[in-house]
Design an enzyme around this catalytic site. Sequence first.
Site, mmCIF file in Angstrom:
data_model
loop_
_atom_site.group_PDB
_atom_site.id
_atom_site.type_symbol
_atom_site.label_atom_id
_atom_site.label_comp_id
_atom_site.label_asym_id
_atom_site.label_seq_id
_atom_site.Cartn_x
_atom_site.Cartn_y
_atom_site.Cartn_z
ATOM 1 N N SER A 260 34.992 39.935 36.412
ATOM 2 C CA SER A 260 34.839 39.420 37.406
ATOM 3 C C SER A 260 36.287 39.861 37.853
ATOM 4 O O SER A 260 37.302 40.081 37.103
ATOM 5 C CB SER A 260 34.367 37.764 36.967
ATOM 6 O OG SER A 260 35.974 37.262 36.704
ATOM 7 N N LYS A 261 36.499 39.783 38.892
ATOM 8 C CA LYS A 261 37.728 39.740 39.417
ATOM 9 C C LYS A 261 38.633 38.926 39.563
ATOM 10 O O LYS A 261 39.504 39.011 39.705
ATOM 11 C CB LYS A 261 37.297 39.409 41.564
ATOM 12 C CG LYS A 261 38.790 39.677 42.048
ATOM 13 C CD LYS A 261 38.717 38.878 43.425
ATOM 14 C CE LYS A 261 38.820 38.171 44.480
ATOM 15 N NZ LYS A 261 40.474 38.172 43.695
ATOM 16 N N ARG A 262 37.883 37.809 38.836
ATOM 17 C CA ARG A 262 39.413 37.250 38.345
ATOM 18 C C ARG A 262 39.947 37.162 36.923
ATOM 19 O O ARG A 262 41.603 37.367 36.601
ATOM 20 C CB ARG A 262 38.897 35.016 37.716
ATOM 21 C CG ARG A 262 40.068 34.678 38.493
ATOM 22 C CD ARG A 262 39.182 32.888 38.327
ATOM 23 N NE ARG A 262 38.575 33.008 38.956
ATOM 24 C CZ ARG A 262 36.985 32.289 38.441
ATOM 25 N NH1 ARG A 262 36.882 31.816 36.904
ATOM 26 N NH2 ARG A 262 36.260 32.390 39.556
ATOM 27 N N GLY A 264 40.395 40.915 36.328
ATOM 28 C CA GLY A 264 41.181 41.754 37.233
ATOM 29 C C GLY A 264 43.544 41.708 37.561
ATOM 30 O O GLY A 264 43.425 41.957 37.263
ATOM 31 N N ASP A 265 42.414 40.396 37.466
ATOM 32 C CA ASP A 265 43.957 39.675 38.299
ATOM 33 C C ASP A 265 44.416 39.331 36.997
ATOM 34 O O ASP A 265 45.665 39.462 37.083
ATOM 35 C CB ASP A 265 43.587 38.603 39.557
ATOM 36 C CG ASP A 265 42.859 38.441 40.761
ATOM 37 O OD1 ASP A 265 42.259 39.566 41.211
ATOM 38 O OD2 ASP A 265 42.189 37.221 41.047
#
Length: 504
Positions: A260-262, A264-265
């Site tokens: 998920s994008k999270r 990646g962050d």
Amino acid sequence: MNPRVRFAPSPTGPLHIGGVRTALYNYLFAKKNNGTLLLRIEDTDQTRFVEGAEAYIIEAFQWLGITFDEGVGIGGEYGPYRQSERKALYKPYAEQLVRDGWAYYAFDTPEELDAKRKEAESQKKTFQYDANTRSEMVNSLTLPAEEVKRRLEAGDHFVVRFKYPANTDIHVQDLIRGEVVINSNLLDDKVLYKSDGMPTYHLANIVDDHLMKITHVIRGEEWLPSAPLHVMLYKAFGWDAPQFAHLPLLLKPDGNGKLSKRDGDRLGFPVFPLQWHDPKSGETSSGYRESGYLPEAVVNMLVLLGWNPGNDQELMTMNELINLFSIDKISKAGAKFSLDKAKWFNHEYILGKSAAELHPYFTPALEAHGVHCSDEYVEKVIDLVKDRLNFTGDFWEQACYFFEAPTEYDPQALKKRWKEGTGEKLRVIDQMLQDIKPFDKDKAHDNVMKYIQDNELNMGQVLNSLRIALVGTARGPELFSIIELMGVDEVHRRVERAVEVVNL
Ligand code: GLU
């Protein structure tokens, strides 16, 4: 028959790299089999539409070198390829299904549906609109025909729902998973069309795949639960279904769940091909391009997340991938994303490029630092430092001293290398270098080594302190290559300055 495949994103935000991989597999499959790949924008859900997302998708594929043969921005004989522009054509298909007994009008209000859900919840069940419950609901199966007609003519809100036959096994043939069987009792009567004149994803997708003569549907695993409905819709329309291939999920680096994008962050890597600025939240998400990845590296890294050529080969050009690609080598199991691997691919692709090819990537950094050097000089620098770069953005850090003399010297390196008397020795060496006319790198090396040996000096100390004087730290490529490229005049200036500043 030449296959026709499509990539059909919904413009609801930036494209996740999982979507990029789906498009890539479609592209490789089409190219390998002399087929056609089209880009269809599925924008029927206006509530999720995001400004700029479509342009982003197109730009991302341009950057990655994934090209489409037909579609939005290209045209083609099956257009328009944006579903909002095809709006009018879906209604007759919804009506056909109702007429043929495969669908029905449902007039239940949101409140009525909510009440049903609550009632089911109170009995620890979940409400499903299906063969068991549809007879209790407000729809064209339970209302008298005149009442249905009256409501439709009065413009009452309605949806068209698919009418699954009760307790029937639905077989989905998947090229990756084999046969998947699901009983219709587990499925709810999905909405196909709404009274605002918009089809839902399911209806528009099937109608368009049929009208656009799609032969293979290659898409993410998250669409597998929709596949039984799609198979049934083809049956209901009396059309041949395309072949399905549902791709494995892209997993988090630890393998626990979907990437998920999270993640990646949290772990510091992009999950989008290009940087994205969200118009609603104002939030900016990083992209592979802006993070210093080469598009070839991203393609190569992604293709191996879920597919392999059947051997250990890892580095492959797009043309090689086209030759090697086949659906039967796609794995069923989810593929774990690895940042180290992504970095490794990027490093390899940087190494594989010539200095002239890499140069444009570094121009912004050179301009930002006001560097005005000849292309020839810059490219020689690139050749010397490129094996130290993982990302194009590493260039300035690794090469700045070729363009700007150091103004500070790494205190730790100094402490270790720069001893009393070092300054005089560097001046001797500097003079030796000046005396080699014309300058010759091998001669410089031999003379300096001889001086160190003849005077029984500590080689590491002498050479590293010279390096600190030239670079500012004890790092960088081979010392005599640095000297040769920098030129002895510059070496002289830097040695003099270091000796003055360090002043031991
Ligand atoms: N519009 C769907 C998406 O956003 C397409 C799914 C499919 O390929 O059928 O992924």
